[in-house]
Design a protein around this motif. Structure first.
Motif, mmCIF file in Angstrom:
data_model
loop_
_atom_site.group_PDB
_atom_site.id
_atom_site.type_symbol
_atom_site.label_atom_id
_atom_site.label_comp_id
_atom_site.label_asym_id
_atom_site.label_seq_id
_atom_site.Cartn_x
_atom_site.Cartn_y
_atom_site.Cartn_z
ATOM 1 N N CYS A 16 0.835 -1.218 0.000
ATOM 2 C CA CYS A 16 0.000 0.000 0.000
ATOM 3 C C CYS A 16 0.867 1.264 0.000
ATOM 4 O O CYS A 16 0.536 2.255 -0.659
ATOM 5 N N ILE A 17 1.972 1.211 0.731
ATOM 6 C CA ILE A 17 2.838 2.393 0.826
ATOM 7 C C ILE A 17 3.512 2.699 -0.510
ATOM 8 O O ILE A 17 3.882 3.845 -0.773
ATOM 9 N N GLU A 18 3.632 1.704 -1.386
ATOM 10 C CA GLU A 18 4.205 1.960 -2.705
ATOM 11 C C GLU A 18 3.395 2.991 -3.488
ATOM 12 O O GLU A 18 3.936 3.683 -4.356
ATOM 13 N N PHE A 19 2.104 3.104 -3.182
ATOM 14 C CA PHE A 19 1.242 4.057 -3.889
ATOM 15 C C PHE A 19 1.066 5.353 -3.097
ATOM 16 O O PHE A 19 0.261 6.200 -3.473
ATOM 17 N N THR A 20 1.790 5.484 -2.015
ATOM 18 C CA THR A 20 1.708 6.683 -1.176
ATOM 19 C C THR A 20 2.847 7.624 -1.526
ATOM 20 O O THR A 20 4.004 7.203 -1.605
ATOM 21 N N PRO A 21 2.565 8.919 -1.770
ATOM 22 C CA PRO A 21 3.655 9.847 -2.066
ATOM 23 C C PRO A 21 4.582 10.031 -0.878
ATOM 24 O O PRO A 21 4.243 9.680 0.264
ATOM 25 N N ALA A 26 6.014 10.654 5.094
ATOM 26 C CA ALA A 26 6.531 11.491 6.175
ATOM 27 C C ALA A 26 5.447 11.803 7.200
ATOM 28 O O ALA A 26 5.697 11.786 8.421
ATOM 29 N N ALA A 27 4.223 12.090 6.721
ATOM 30 C CA ALA A 27 3.132 12.377 7.650
ATOM 31 C C ALA A 27 2.763 11.145 8.470
ATOM 32 O O ALA A 27 2.497 11.240 9.682
ATOM 33 N N LEU A 28 2.751 9.989 7.814
ATOM 34 C CA LEU A 28 2.411 8.760 8.523
ATOM 35 C C LEU A 28 3.458 8.426 9.574
ATOM 36 O O LEU A 28 3.125 7.925 10.668
ATOM 37 N N SER A 29 4.701 8.726 9.290
ATOM 38 C CA SER A 29 5.778 8.424 10.237
ATOM 39 C C SER A 29 5.655 9.232 11.517
ATOM 40 O O SER A 29 6.152 8.805 12.573
ATOM 41 N N SER A 30 4.993 10.380 11.448
ATOM 42 C CA SER A 30 4.888 11.249 12.628
ATOM 43 C C SER A 30 3.621 11.017 13.440
ATOM 44 O O SER A 30 3.376 11.724 14.420
ATOM 45 N N LYS A 33 4.488 6.217 17.551
ATOM 46 C CA LYS A 33 5.803 5.588 17.655
ATOM 47 C C LYS A 33 5.844 4.268 16.895
ATOM 48 O O LYS A 33 6.886 3.900 16.326
ATOM 49 N N ALA A 34 4.712 3.561 16.889
ATOM 50 C CA ALA A 34 4.676 2.277 16.192
ATOM 51 C C ALA A 34 4.893 2.471 14.693
ATOM 52 O O ALA A 34 5.661 1.734 14.052
ATOM 53 N N TRP A 35 4.196 3.460 14.119
ATOM 54 C CA TRP A 35 4.365 3.724 12.694
ATOM 55 C C TRP A 35 5.772 4.248 12.402
ATOM 56 O O TRP A 35 6.376 3.896 11.391
ATOM 57 N N HIS A 36 6.302 5.073 13.269
ATOM 58 C CA HIS A 36 7.652 5.600 13.058
ATOM 59 C C HIS A 36 8.662 4.455 13.071
ATOM 60 O O HIS A 36 9.592 4.402 12.236
ATOM 61 N N SER A 37 8.492 3.524 13.997
ATOM 62 C CA SER A 37 9.402 2.383 14.070
ATOM 63 C C SER A 37 9.267 1.492 12.824
ATOM 64 O O SER A 37 10.257 1.010 12.277
ATOM 65 N N PHE A 38 8.023 1.294 12.370
ATOM 66 C CA PHE A 38 7.778 0.451 11.210
ATOM 67 C C PHE A 38 8.411 1.065 9.951
ATOM 68 O O PHE A 38 9.054 0.364 9.150
ATOM 69 N N LEU A 39 8.242 2.371 9.773
ATOM 70 C CA LEU A 39 8.692 3.031 8.543
ATOM 71 C C LEU A 39 10.171 3.383 8.570
ATOM 72 O O LEU A 39 10.868 3.256 7.555
ATOM 73 N N GLU A 40 10.656 3.844 9.718
ATOM 74 C CA GLU A 40 12.006 4.409 9.763
ATOM 75 C C GLU A 40 13.068 3.423 10.285
ATOM 76 O O GLU A 40 14.256 3.698 10.151
ATOM 77 N N THR A 41 12.626 2.328 10.845
ATOM 78 C CA THR A 41 13.599 1.377 11.400
ATOM 79 C C THR A 41 13.482 0.009 10.734
ATOM 80 O O THR A 41 14.439 -0.472 10.106
ATOM 81 N N ALA A 42 12.321 -0.599 10.853
ATOM 82 C CA ALA A 42 12.184 -1.979 10.386
ATOM 83 C C ALA A 42 12.242 -2.099 8.859
ATOM 84 O O ALA A 42 12.821 -3.052 8.328
ATOM 85 N N SER A 94 22.010 6.732 2.588
ATOM 86 C CA SER A 94 20.941 5.736 2.700
ATOM 87 C C SER A 94 19.926 6.020 1.600
ATOM 88 O O SER A 94 19.970 7.056 0.931
ATOM 89 N N TRP A 95 18.974 5.072 1.427
ATOM 90 C CA TRP A 95 17.907 5.315 0.474
ATOM 91 C C TRP A 95 17.057 6.504 0.909
ATOM 92 O O TRP A 95 16.539 7.245 0.062
ATOM 93 N N LYS A 96 16.908 6.724 2.182
ATOM 94 C CA LYS A 96 16.151 7.881 2.654
ATOM 95 C C LYS A 96 16.874 9.180 2.286
ATOM 96 O O LYS A 96 16.244 10.145 1.840
ATOM 97 N N ASP A 97 18.185 9.189 2.474
ATOM 98 C CA ASP A 97 18.968 10.362 2.094
ATOM 99 C C ASP A 97 18.887 10.593 0.585
ATOM 100 O O ASP A 97 18.778 11.733 0.119
ATOM 101 N N PHE A 98 18.912 9.494 -0.177
ATOM 102 C CA PHE A 98 18.795 9.606 -1.626
ATOM 103 C C PHE A 98 17.446 10.209 -2.011
ATOM 104 O O PHE A 98 17.365 11.079 -2.894
ATOM 105 N N CYS A 99 16.368 9.777 -1.360
ATOM 106 C CA CYS A 99 15.038 10.333 -1.621
ATOM 107 C C CYS A 99 14.988 11.814 -1.273
ATOM 108 O O CYS A 99 14.379 12.617 -1.999
#
Length: 684
Positions: A16-21, A26-30, A33-42, A94-99
């Protein structure tokens, strides 16, 4: 509503996130804490890798270059895949830095007033004719109006290698492939020389072949597809040649039969080659079979738009436009928001076109293919664009749906070189009168939109002052920058004169001369300033959001006193720079020794009085005809006659009396007896 993290498997959420801009991620990550961990760590690499691919391939990229990102983000920042002037992707972590870097770059390109940094490169003392950048090896290859080839360091402006005027014809066309380091330029006798870059000694080349032809050749173009270099050559005598440069010696793969009187401009796709036929539009042939695949005739296009030309340049003096041998090219300096002026796109034909040519009689020049996109430019200043190149060739209905004509105020004065344009990453760049336009193309299969949905269109001047403007002889648009030839004042570097007894006489003043340099406009954000990547010096730019209209904004014919005084001051200062001031030597030496640091200079520029800004705006509001008249007056004062034309450059009076006759261009670094030559300005 239950949290998706609690009820859905991770694979479904990632899909689903593949279709999310990226902004949604970034909004979902904030949120928690669970979403931040899922998106930014795992799953950070998986998520941002997919986002990077979407950002990178948002616009159809040229099939001559890298179209797919590697699995490893670090590979893209290596030299072999570098397509960035400022090495924008070096050191990505990282890929995040590249984005993040991709998003910042895209934001600047999509801005109405992007932050732009500038570098000016003076290549020797001869006007640049064609040039090609090599971002991998970090140098620029160029030919000149006076002859010769130069290789200039892209970072510090130093000359790495050159061929003399006698070795390469005047105004030689240049093609170059960055991946292999293959350079091609033409010579007299309907032949093309092929040279290769030396991988051991940076910047040097050696000749590998001379391609001879038994008919008149008019133009050639080099491209790479699937690691195969193809050089296409066109003749006005009804022939087209396809050479394979991937083998040694180069092999002629195909001779195509085309219509006679091709004008010399051509471009190629992976399996196609497109020839410009002047009033007959563009003819497209297969490179493998030689059969004609179709014709694109702009006169049949039903979708008409027009762009109002920007006001003339607002420079009133030449003080900020002087350039000498370049001390540093990269990184560029002085971020500004007024280097690219926004323009408006309107529906319908131009209300007051400058050119009397009807579209049925118009002559079409340079044409470019880039992925799905195609664009061409005409003598009357019309721009033909197509957003589905192959579809428009095959289906007349698709031609009507995906093509458009952009009418401008072009009058044909800059078309004698055939018109120049370039396309990359969904943007086209072309020259109209005294400006370069940068046009953001619509999506695949669409035509442009006007009003609030309009995509960015900008204009930038082709010279540092209106009095110096001559047509552009090459322009290109790249991942993070725009490059084009730029008419400005060059300076001959100081060097002691040799006396008859071998001693050195005292230094004399440097002399200014009009020349064509290389201008680089970088849109890359400044990564050295985290959080302020797109910052700039506020208060420096003068905004004018009302483009000149040929109907509603006619300027008065009487020149106000402020403009007359400013123009007189500009002419006097230009003449002083060209001829050298005769005055108190001690006072001049004191002035030369005084240096102003960069911070002080910027502070002084910001302290310009409001009434001076008002004078600049008044000066910018007048019609181009006034600028043309004043430029002609200046040309008369400088001693240029009608036969020499706008493209003629001044030759220094410092050359030796016994020098061999040559065209009246600015002096060259090739002259061994030139007393002004700066030995430190070149290597080897």
């Amino acid at each position: 509503m239950p949290d998706p993290l609690q009820i859905l498997p991770a694979e479904i959420i990632l899909r689903c996130i593949e279709f999310t801009p990226l902004s949604g991620v970034a909004a979902l990550s904030s949120t928690t804490k669970a979403w931040h961990s899922f998106l930014e760590t795992a799953h950070q690499d998986a998520i941002y890798s997919q986002q990077a691919h979407q950002l990178y391939n948002k616009h159809p990229r040229s099939d001559r270059e890298v179209t797919q990102l590697s699995r490893d983000y670090r590979v893209f920042g290596e030299a072999k895949q570098d397509r960035s002037f400022v090495q924008y992707f070096r050191g990505v972590e990282s890929w995040k830095d590249f984005c993040k870097r991709l998003a910042l770059l895209q934001r600047n390109w999509n801005s109405n007033r992007p932050v732009v940094r500038e570098s000016i490169v003076q290549v020797g003392y001869d006007p640049v004719w064609r040039f090609k950048p090599d971002f991998k090896r970090r140098f620029i290859v160029s030919t000149s109006q006076a002859g010769g080839v130069c290789v200039t360091d892209m970072d510090n402006g130093r000359m790495l290698w050159r061929l003399r005027r006698e070795d390469v014809r005047m105004c030689a066309h240049l093609e170059y492939d960055q991946d292999s380091g293959t350079a091609c330029w033409d010579r007299f006798g309907n032949a093309v020389e092929v040279w290769k870059a030396d991988e051991v000694e940076r910047g040097t080349f050696h000749r590998v072949a001379i391609l001879n032809h038994n008919c008149e050749t008019r133009g050639f173009q080099l491209s790479r597809f699937n690691d195969k270099e193809t050089l296409c050559i066109v003749s006005s005598e009804g022939k087209g040649f396809v050479w394979d440069l991937s083998v040694h010696p180069p092999q002629q793969r195909k001779v195509l039969d085309i219509e006679n009187e091709a004008v010399g401009h051509l471009d190629q796709g992976e399996g196609t080659v497109m020839y410009s036929m002047g009033p007959r539009g563009y003819h497209v042939c297969s490179k493998t079979t030689g059969e004609i695949m179709g014709k694109l005739e702009p006169k049949d296009c039903p979708n008409i738009f027009h762009i109002a030309h920007p006001p003339p340049q607002s420079h009133t003096t030449m003080g900020a436009a002087n350039h000498g041998p370049t001390a540093r090219v990269c990184p560029p300096e002085h971020p500004r928001k007024d280097r690219l002026r926004p323009l408006k796109l309107y529906n319908g034909a131009h209300p007051v076109p400058r050119s009397p040519l009807a579209i049925e009689n118009d002559e079409w020049g340079s044409g470019i293919i880039s992925g799905n996109y195609m664009a061409g430019v005409s003598r009357a200043g019309r721009i033909f664009i197509c957003t589905d190149f192959l579809g428009a060739l095959a289906d007349p209905a698709r031609f009507r749906e995906t093509t458009a004509i952009l009418q401008t105020e072009g009058d044909g004065s800059t078309f004698e070189l055939g018109g120049w344009l370039s396309i990359k990453n969904g943007r086209a760049i072309f020259e109209i009168i005294d400006s370069i336009y940068i046009f953001t193309m619509p999506d695949f299969g669409k035509i442009p939109e006007t009003g609030e949905a309009q995509r960015p269109i900008w204009a930038t001047p082709i010279s540092s002052a209106p009095q110096l403007a001559v047509p552009v002889s090459f322009m290109g648009i790249y991942d993070d920058c725009i490059m084009h030839t730029y008419t400005t004042l060059g300076f001959r570097s100081l060097r002691p004169r040799r006396g008859s007894n071998g001693d050195h006489a005292p230094n004399e003043r440097s002399r200014a001369f009009p020349t064509k340099a290389i201008r680089i406009l970088s849109l890359a954000p400044n990564l050295a300033r985290p959080g302020k990547e797109l910052s700039y010096l506020e208060g420096m730019e003068v905004h004018d959001n009302s483009p000149r209209s040929s109907v509603t904004n006619q300027a008065p014919r009487n020149t106000p006193a402020t403009r007359g005084l400013a123009q007189q001051a500009g002419i006097l200062q230009l003449m002083a720079l060209l001829t050298g001031n005769e005055g108190d030597d001690d006072e001049e030496e004191d002035e030369e020794e005084e240096e102003i640091d960069e911070d002080t200079r910027e502070r002084l520029e910001m302290e310009i009085e409001e009434d001076e800004r008002r004078e600049w705006e008044e000066y910018a509001a007048f019609e181009q005809e006034e600028e043309m008249r004043e430029r002609q007056e200046l040309a008369d004062m400088m001693g240029l006659n009608d036969d020499e034309g706008d493209m003629e450059m001044l030759r220094s009076d410092e050359e030796g009396e016994n020098a061999a006759p040559r065209a009246p261009y600015a002096p060259s670094l090739d002259d061994d007896d030139d007393d002004w030559e700066d030995e430190d300005a070149m290597i080897g």
